[in-house]
Write a protein that holds these residues in place. Sequence first.
Motif, mmCIF file in Angstrom:
data_model
loop_
_atom_site.group_PDB
_atom_site.id
_atom_site.type_symbol
_atom_site.label_atom_id
_atom_site.label_comp_id
_atom_site.label_asym_id
_atom_site.label_seq_id
_atom_site.Cartn_x
_atom_site.Cartn_y
_atom_site.Cartn_z
ATOM 1 N N LEU A 4 59.438 -33.576 20.948
ATOM 2 C CA LEU A 4 59.670 -32.754 19.762
ATOM 3 C C LEU A 4 60.643 -33.462 18.825
ATOM 4 O O LEU A 4 61.471 -34.283 19.275
ATOM 5 N N PHE A 5 60.573 -33.125 17.523
ATOM 6 C CA PHE A 5 61.571 -33.649 16.600
ATOM 7 C C PHE A 5 61.721 -32.707 15.410
ATOM 8 O O PHE A 5 60.837 -31.899 15.096
ATOM 9 N N ALA A 6 62.864 -32.813 14.737
ATOM 10 C CA ALA A 6 63.122 -32.072 13.499
ATOM 11 C C ALA A 6 64.041 -32.911 12.625
ATOM 12 O O ALA A 6 64.925 -33.621 13.132
ATOM 13 N N ARG A 7 63.809 -32.852 11.307
ATOM 14 C CA ARG A 7 64.676 -33.576 10.375
ATOM 15 C C ARG A 7 65.004 -32.659 9.205
ATOM 16 O O ARG A 7 64.115 -31.995 8.657
ATOM 17 N N TYR A 8 66.272 -32.651 8.805
ATOM 18 C CA TYR A 8 66.720 -31.825 7.687
ATOM 19 C C TYR A 8 67.316 -32.731 6.618
ATOM 20 O O TYR A 8 68.267 -33.487 6.874
ATOM 21 N N GLN A 9 66.737 -32.658 5.416
ATOM 22 C CA GLN A 9 67.210 -33.442 4.281
ATOM 23 C C GLN A 9 68.293 -32.630 3.581
ATOM 24 O O GLN A 9 68.031 -31.834 2.680
ATOM 25 N N ALA A 10 69.532 -32.829 4.010
ATOM 26 C CA ALA A 10 70.636 -32.011 3.518
ATOM 27 C C ALA A 10 70.875 -32.217 2.028
ATOM 28 O O ALA A 10 71.131 -31.265 1.286
ATOM 29 N N THR A 11 70.819 -33.482 1.593
ATOM 30 C CA THR A 11 70.915 -33.807 0.176
ATOM 31 C C THR A 11 69.850 -34.857 -0.122
ATOM 32 O O THR A 11 69.118 -35.281 0.773
ATOM 33 N N LYS A 12 69.785 -35.279 -1.368
ATOM 34 C CA LYS A 12 68.803 -36.300 -1.725
ATOM 35 C C LYS A 12 69.016 -37.575 -0.934
ATOM 36 O O LYS A 12 68.058 -38.299 -0.626
ATOM 37 N N LEU A 30 60.617 -24.182 2.956
ATOM 38 C CA LEU A 30 61.891 -24.876 3.091
ATOM 39 C C LEU A 30 61.600 -26.372 3.144
ATOM 40 O O LEU A 30 61.616 -26.992 4.202
ATOM 41 N N PRO A 31 61.288 -26.984 2.000
ATOM 42 C CA PRO A 31 60.804 -28.369 1.995
ATOM 43 C C PRO A 31 61.815 -29.382 2.520
ATOM 44 O O PRO A 31 61.437 -30.509 2.837
ATOM 45 N N GLU A 32 63.077 -28.978 2.621
ATOM 46 C CA GLU A 32 64.066 -29.909 3.174
ATOM 47 C C GLU A 32 63.902 -30.093 4.684
ATOM 48 O O GLU A 32 64.445 -31.040 5.252
ATOM 49 N N LEU A 33 63.163 -29.202 5.337
ATOM 50 C CA LEU A 33 63.034 -29.235 6.792
ATOM 51 C C LEU A 33 61.646 -29.718 7.201
ATOM 52 O O LEU A 33 60.629 -29.185 6.757
ATOM 53 N N VAL A 75 70.259 -37.789 18.352
ATOM 54 C CA VAL A 75 70.572 -37.181 17.060
ATOM 55 C C VAL A 75 70.985 -38.302 16.122
ATOM 56 O O VAL A 75 71.859 -39.111 16.462
ATOM 57 N N SER A 76 70.343 -38.356 14.953
ATOM 58 C CA SER A 76 70.597 -39.431 14.000
ATOM 59 C C SER A 76 71.028 -38.862 12.654
ATOM 60 O O SER A 76 70.571 -37.795 12.239
ATOM 61 N N ALA A 77 71.894 -39.609 11.993
ATOM 62 C CA ALA A 77 72.298 -39.289 10.625
ATOM 63 C C ALA A 77 72.002 -40.499 9.757
ATOM 64 O O ALA A 77 72.368 -41.630 10.101
ATOM 65 N N ASN A 78 71.325 -40.272 8.628
ATOM 66 C CA ASN A 78 70.929 -41.373 7.752
ATOM 67 C C ASN A 78 71.409 -41.105 6.336
ATOM 68 O O ASN A 78 71.189 -40.024 5.791
ATOM 69 N N TYR A 79 72.065 -42.101 5.771
ATOM 70 C CA TYR A 79 72.522 -42.005 4.385
ATOM 71 C C TYR A 79 71.915 -43.157 3.593
ATOM 72 O O TYR A 79 72.045 -44.328 3.967
ATOM 73 N N SER A 80 71.204 -42.836 2.523
ATOM 74 C CA SER A 80 70.598 -43.855 1.668
ATOM 75 C C SER A 80 71.268 -43.840 0.306
ATOM 76 O O SER A 80 71.741 -42.806 -0.170
ATOM 77 N N PHE A 81 71.306 -44.994 -0.337
ATOM 78 C CA PHE A 81 72.007 -45.104 -1.619
ATOM 79 C C PHE A 81 71.353 -46.174 -2.475
ATOM 80 O O PHE A 81 70.520 -46.954 -1.976
#
Length: 738
Positions: free
Chosen positions: A690-698, A652-655, A732-738
């Motif tokens: 501990l930490f976890a990051r999920y790449q929901a979209t590109k 699950l490379p997004e995680l 908890v963080s949310a990041n959007y790149s463009f």
Amino acid sequence: MSFTQHFRDGARPNAAAPSLLAACIALALAPAAVFAAETKPNADDTVVVDGDGGLSTSDSQAQDYSVKTTTTGTKLLLVPRDIPQSVSVVSQQRMQDQQLTTIEQVLDNTIGVNASRIDSHRTNFFARGFFVSNFAYEDMPTFLDNRWNFGDTAGDTAIYDKIEVVRGAAGLMSGTGNPSAYVNMVRKHADSKTFKGSAEATYGSWGKQRYVLDLQAPLSESGNVRGRVITGYQDNDSWLERNHYRKKFITGVVDADLTDSTTLSLGYDYQESEEDSPTWGGIPSLYSDGSRTHFRRGFNTAADWAYSNVDSRKVFANLTQRFDNGWEAKVNAMHAETNFDSKLMYVDGFPDKATGLYDATQWQGAWGGWNRGERKQDSVDAFVRGGYDLFGRQHEVMFGGSYSRQRNNYDNSYPVNDNFGLMDVGNINNYNGSTLADPSWSDWALYQRDVIRQKSLYAATRISLADPLHLILGARYTEWSAKYNLERKPDEIRNSKFDDVTPYAGLIYDIDDTWSVYTSYTSIFEPSSQRDINSEFLEPTTGKSYEAGVKGDWFNTRLTATLALFRTEQDHVAVSTGEYIPDSGGQTAYKSVNGTVSKGVEFELNGALTDNLQLTFGASRFMAEDGDGIAVNPEQPRTTMKLFTRYQLPMLPELAIGGGARWQNKTWQDITGPNGDTRITQSGYTVVDLFARYQATKNFAIQANLNNVFDKEYYDYLGTYGVYGAPRNFSVSANYSF
């Protein structure tokens, strides 16, 4: 613009890591039994390096914890294996994974560096037993006085590409300084010829809100002129009752390719912070009967009227000229201004265990101080570096000079009442900050003013003695001068002036394509701002610093390791006498001590074990004693270990998941308690994150961090008062790149 640099001579990118590396990894990561196959470049590949040592790499390499090259330590562009000192570089990716949003948090997670949190808003750092006084912004040093809080360690990391830490003496880079560590912050620059950016929002414990926006775009049609803006805002309470913190920051930078070989960078950054009800010191360590206290972690000794505000601004310019023969010249300049305004109160003494009252006849109770400070610094540094041929071999050299002027001004006001400013807090067990009224304050008066100047000339060369053997030789001449106005004596001026030549030598021998051994030597020169009982300034601290070790390098520097032995010898070290200088406003008198020795060993493993697994792991052990065999700064842990990892799941490379731990051994401090000499101790402890990051979209990712998972209770500071470390907390963080 970029220039090309080939892989390190003799490097073998396809070499597998040896069994010693596997053993170290097995100890650090017992669950990790199977590694993914490594993607290896060809030996003839060329690496494209930008002007600050960054790398154009694949996506997986861009997420490495390691860096390919750095100029820290010598100003020569080298891979870590070729630097004959212990160097740690905390990458942007690791700062993101651990949510290290301040310089303080970065240093707290750096191998061999220890934090000492004096109160809620001041943190001092130590390495190899000594105070870290040298902080630099792209190699423009700022020298810290640990009595005052200009917020240097609270600087936000959103504006930095990486943080470089050279442990030990770094006289070639800074001229003066303790043999502890040299911390260099490398800024982000406008390096994109297309419009892009990112936006991040964070929510966490104690109502934390944090927002960061990073935008960059071309400012000309060709993209030769580029701009970048990074801005952010943070607002949060803390685990301390009634304590609230806000900050905002903005950085703007323009990078322009004036010609194909000339680059100019101009920038400005600003940060402002406000803290309500900050502590000045901490909770009392002992009751009047000599027994230990145990207050709740959220207990706040500050008054409701207390505050601490800090603002800083920097204007900087960098000009780089590259020549056809591979040489380059650089000129860096910076003007920085920092101001603080803090109205504070601290509780001093040992309360009665039953009543919670202080004995005013022993001058115990609450004391206040309203301080304002201003620091202005002007710095310029110019140097050239490049290669030359001699005796049929290629060598490198750099030489240059620098000038800095730092002006510090401190004003003070104190409570005025019938008891010489002493205030009654009542029963400390019932204290809540509102029972102590804001007192009347004295007129403002000059507390101290000083102007410190440094002029330096420096040079270093890396000589290729043979294919496996390189010698680095260097020296720095420093002229240091200072003019002081002493406490509350605006008409009494003291002058101090010293000069010194700091030699530097390092020898590196390549055992094979993977391993090198090295040894290095430099001297120590640190003018003292401390005074003796007669109010005379002490002589500069002088000494010698030795280091020897082994370094490893795998997968084209994506994974590095260092095992170092060090020894530092110092004379004229300032040590507190416990007495006060007459008519100095309460300044402690110091004496000069000879024969201080710090010695120890450090280990660090950092980088990519596979494309999916990143790790930083290290340990440090040192002993520091003065000439009489008395421990130096015993409140600093002698043995520490730090670990952090990130693993991207192949299925699950997004995680990505990961975590780490920080462990230190028992520490202690001898104080004068109600029953005479008393030893305060802190048992060894471990803090797990501990930490976890999920790449929901590109373009969109969410990340969660949990710190101090097991809610370990411990002291970050030991003395007549104590300061607790942070309890369990999350973000908890949310990041959007463009």
